[in-house]
Design a protein around this motif. Structure first.
Motif, PDB file in Angstrom:
ATOM      1  N   UNK A 153       4.160  -3.100   0.927  1.00  0.00           N
ATOM      2  CA  UNK A 153       3.987  -3.082   2.390  1.00  0.00           C
ATOM      3  C   UNK A 153       4.676  -1.853   2.981  1.00  0.00           C
ATOM      4  N   UNK A 154       5.857  -1.546   2.481  1.00  0.00           N
ATOM      5  CA  UNK A 154       6.591  -0.373   2.979  1.00  0.00           C
ATOM      6  C   UNK A 154       5.795   0.903   2.704  1.00  0.00           C
ATOM      7  N   UNK A 155       5.244   1.029   1.495  1.00  0.00           N
ATOM      8  CA  UNK A 155       4.410   2.197   1.174  1.00  0.00           C
ATOM      9  C   UNK A 155       3.248   2.299   2.171  1.00  0.00           C
ATOM     10  N   UNK A 156       2.610   1.139   2.478  1.00  0.00           N
ATOM     11  CA  UNK A 156       1.448   1.158   3.378  1.00  0.00           C
ATOM     12  C   UNK A 156       1.856   1.623   4.774  1.00  0.00           C
ATOM     13  N   UNK A 157       3.052   1.203   5.227  1.00  0.00           N
ATOM     14  CA  UNK A 157       3.554   1.641   6.541  1.00  0.00           C
ATOM     15  C   UNK A 157       3.690   3.159   6.573  1.00  0.00           C
ATOM     16  N   UNK A 158       4.240   3.720   5.486  1.00  0.00           N
ATOM     17  CA  UNK A 158       4.437   5.165   5.416  1.00  0.00           C
ATOM     18  C   UNK A 158       3.092   5.881   5.374  1.00  0.00           C
ATOM     19  N   UNK A 159       2.208   5.345   4.545  1.00  0.00           N
ATOM     20  CA  UNK A 159       0.900   5.991   4.368  1.00  0.00           C
ATOM     21  C   UNK A 159       0.122   6.037   5.683  1.00  0.00           C
ATOM     22  N   UNK A 160       0.219   4.950   6.456  1.00  0.00           N
ATOM     23  CA  UNK A 160      -0.512   4.886   7.729  1.00  0.00           C
ATOM     24  C   UNK A 160      -0.069   5.987   8.689  1.00  0.00           C
ATOM     25  N   UNK A 161       1.156   6.494   8.481  1.00  0.00           N
ATOM     26  CA  UNK A 161       1.669   7.563   9.345  1.00  0.00           C
ATOM     27  C   UNK A 161       1.539   8.941   8.708  1.00  0.00           C
ATOM     28  N   UNK A 162       0.904   8.989   7.533  1.00  0.00           N
ATOM     29  CA  UNK A 162       0.763  10.274   6.845  1.00  0.00           C
ATOM     30  C   UNK A 162       2.054  10.734   6.183  1.00  0.00           C
ATOM     31  N   UNK A 163       2.973   9.777   5.925  1.00  0.00           N
ATOM     32  CA  UNK A 163       4.236  10.118   5.254  1.00  0.00           C
ATOM     33  C   UNK A 163       4.099   9.888   3.749  1.00  0.00           C
ATOM     34  N   UNK A 164       4.967  10.542   2.978  1.00  0.00           N
ATOM     35  CA  UNK A 164       5.008  10.334   1.528  1.00  0.00           C
ATOM     36  C   UNK A 164       6.065   9.282   1.230  1.00  0.00           C
ATOM     37  N   UNK A 165       5.810   8.411   0.247  1.00  0.00           N
ATOM     38  CA  UNK A 165       6.784   7.336   0.008  1.00  0.00           C
ATOM     39  C   UNK A 165       6.965   7.037  -1.474  1.00  0.00           C
ATOM     40  N   UNK A 166       8.187   6.633  -1.800  1.00  0.00           N
ATOM     41  CA  UNK A 166       8.556   6.308  -3.180  1.00  0.00           C
ATOM     42  C   UNK A 166       9.457   5.073  -3.156  1.00  0.00           C
ATOM     43  N   UNK A 167       9.135   4.063  -3.998  1.00  0.00           N
ATOM     44  CA  UNK A 167      10.119   2.997  -4.217  1.00  0.00           C
ATOM     45  C   UNK A 167      10.911   3.426  -5.448  1.00  0.00           C
ATOM     46  N   UNK A 168      12.239   3.477  -5.321  1.00  0.00           N
ATOM     47  CA  UNK A 168      13.055   4.021  -6.406  1.00  0.00           C
ATOM     48  C   UNK A 168      14.334   3.199  -6.572  1.00  0.00           C
TER      49      UNK A 168
ATOM     50  N   UNK B 273      21.241  10.206 -13.155  1.00  0.00           N
ATOM     51  CA  UNK B 273      21.122  10.970 -14.403  1.00  0.00           C
ATOM     52  C   UNK B 273      19.710  10.858 -14.965  1.00  0.00           C
ATOM     53  N   UNK B 274      19.179   9.631 -14.985  1.00  0.00           N
ATOM     54  CA  UNK B 274      17.834   9.419 -15.531  1.00  0.00           C
ATOM     55  C   UNK B 274      16.882   9.035 -14.410  1.00  0.00           C
ATOM     56  N   UNK B 275      15.739   9.716 -14.357  1.00  0.00           N
ATOM     57  CA  UNK B 275      14.747   9.436 -13.316  1.00  0.00           C
ATOM     58  C   UNK B 275      13.395   9.235 -13.996  1.00  0.00           C
ATOM     59  N   UNK B 276      12.798   8.056 -13.807  1.00  0.00           N
ATOM     60  CA  UNK B 276      11.507   7.766 -14.440  1.00  0.00           C
ATOM     61  C   UNK B 276      10.445   7.526 -13.376  1.00  0.00           C
ATOM     62  N   UNK B 277       9.266   8.146 -13.571  1.00  0.00           N
ATOM     63  CA  UNK B 277       8.132   7.832 -12.705  1.00  0.00           C
ATOM     64  C   UNK B 277       7.334   6.746 -13.411  1.00  0.00           C
ATOM     65  N   UNK B 278       7.386   5.518 -12.876  1.00  0.00           N
ATOM     66  CA  UNK B 278       6.824   4.359 -13.588  1.00  0.00           C
ATOM     67  C   UNK B 278       5.370   4.079 -13.229  1.00  0.00           C
ATOM     68  N   UNK B 279       4.849   4.704 -12.170  1.00  0.00           N
ATOM     69  CA  UNK B 279       3.467   4.437 -11.779  1.00  0.00           C
ATOM     70  C   UNK B 279       3.317   4.488 -10.270  1.00  0.00           C
ATOM     71  N   UNK B 280       2.279   3.837  -9.781  1.00  0.00           N
ATOM     72  CA  UNK B 280       1.953   3.885  -8.347  1.00  0.00           C
ATOM     73  C   UNK B 280       2.891   2.978  -7.523  1.00  0.00           C
ATOM     74  N   UNK B 281       2.574   2.806  -6.232  1.00  0.00           N
ATOM     75  CA  UNK B 281       3.420   2.045  -5.302  1.00  0.00           C
ATOM     76  C   UNK B 281       3.864   0.702  -5.881  1.00  0.00           C
ATOM     77  N   UNK B 282       5.153   0.436  -5.890  1.00  0.00           N
ATOM     78  CA  UNK B 282       5.698  -0.841  -6.360  1.00  0.00           C
ATOM     79  C   UNK B 282       6.079  -0.826  -7.826  1.00  0.00           C
ATOM     80  N   UNK B 283       5.681   0.216  -8.574  1.00  0.00           N
ATOM     81  CA  UNK B 283       5.942   0.227 -10.025  1.00  0.00           C
ATOM     82  C   UNK B 283       7.437   0.352 -10.337  1.00  0.00           C
ATOM     83  N   UNK B 284       8.178   1.022  -9.455  1.00  0.00           N
ATOM     84  CA  UNK B 284       9.623   1.123  -9.668  1.00  0.00           C
ATOM     85  C   UNK B 284      10.274  -0.252  -9.585  1.00  0.00           C
TER      86      UNK B 284
END
Ligand code: NAD
Length: 297
Positions: free
Chosen positions: A102-117, A154-165
């Protein structure tokens, strides 16, 4: 590239994380609802604002580190309305997968970039800048977030699309909750069978029972001198936080139709432990309940 960052949620984790962004050369302005968190941040030399909106004014990136999903939705709803398109939003709180999406969708609706981390590594890792980040979001959002996450971890992983983190975080912590109970049951059974802690540790740590809960976080004093069992089960990682993560895992399992019988049982066991007044103890103290020494077994 130095960025101007608004940081909302300056508690036990967020305060030191924001300080590490400053150390890395970024301009950071923080906000927290609690006067105590604001005062600690101010003492640590962080610039603080009178509101979340004030903290993010002029920022090109925002980080939130809040207790639960409803806080993140509330803050992101408020901020998304004010932030210019293209702003990067990162949420590092541990929250349910649905709220993260839901948070990603809020950001997207405003043209913002978003990451759950979300992070693992606890308050020690937050201070030392050695956290592990598990990120979910699009490629461009992750590419922009990565240098900021590396300044805090120290370690940063990109796990997938919105919510994957968040998905990676709760799956990992479900393994941890279950494995800790397994290790505790083995030590409690070994005690009844007259087996010494050291003998069980020596065998299991190089055999198929080997796992992090045994070799890094051993729930009995002695074999691993740095584990919380050697310090009266002071956290470490509090049982209440383990219960929170196990609840999130069960909520996700129910929503997704996954079968997680041991995850469900681990949640019940930690719930009983917390109900009996032990939520502030390290989660490895569950061995006391399993022995019948703390609350009901
Ligand atoms: P905390 O309670 O110390 O900090 C949370 C802060 O958010 C508080 O200072 C609170 O006042 C503030 N806050 C709440 N609502 C707000 C709002 N609307 N606006 C501004 N500030 C607001 O918690 P923490 O230990 O820092 O944990 C933060 C998150 O990180 C949680 O989701 C937790 O599960 C996760 N986490 C914690 C640990 C740990 O060891 N503490 C480890 C990994 C992940």
């Amino acid at each position: 590239m130095a960025r101007t960052i608004g940081f909302v949620g300056l508690g036990n984790m967020g305060g030191p994380m924001a300080a590490n962004l400053v150390k890395a050369g970024h301009t950071v302005r923080g906000f927290d609802l609690a006067a105590a968190s604001l005062a600690t941040a101010r003492e640590a030399g962080l610039a603080v604002a009178g509101s979340a909106l004030e903290a993010v004014a002029g920022a090109d990136a925002v980080v939130t580190m809040l207790p639960a999903g409803r806080h993140v939705i509330e803050v992101w709803t408020q901020l998304a309305e004010a932030l210019p398109a293209g702003t990067l939003l990162i949420d590092s709180s541990t929250i349910d997968v649905e709220s993260a999406r839901t948070a990603h969708a809020l950001a997207q609706a405003r043209g913002c970039l978003s990451v759950d981390a979300p992070v693992s590594g606890g308050t020690g890792g937050a201070k030392a800048g050695t956290l592990t980040f598990m990120a979910g979001g699009g490629a461009e959002a992750f590419a922009q977030a990565e240098p900021l996450l590396k300044a805090m971890g120290k370690n940063v992983f990109h796990c997938g699309e919105a919510g994957a983190g968040q998905a990676a975080k709760i799956c990992n912590n479900m393994i941890l909750g279950i494995s800790m109970i397994g290790v505790c049951e083995a030590f409690a059974l070994g005690e009844k069978l007259g087996l010494s802690h050291e003998a069980l540790y020596d065998v299991a740590s190089v055999s198929s029972g080997q796992c992090w809960s045994l070799t890094t976080y051993c729930p009995v004093p002695g074999p691993v001198p740095t584990s919380p069992a050697n310090a009266g089960y002071r956290p470490g990682f509090a049982a209440a936080l383990m219960l929170k993560d196990l609840r999130l895992a069960q909520a996700a399992a129910n929503a997704a139709g996954a079968t997680t019988p041991l995850g469900a049982e681990a949640e019940r066991i930690y719930d009983r432990f917390a109900q009996a007044g032990h939520g502030d103890e390290d989660f490895s103290a569950i061995i006391r309940m399993l022995r019948g020494q703390a609350g009901e077994a």
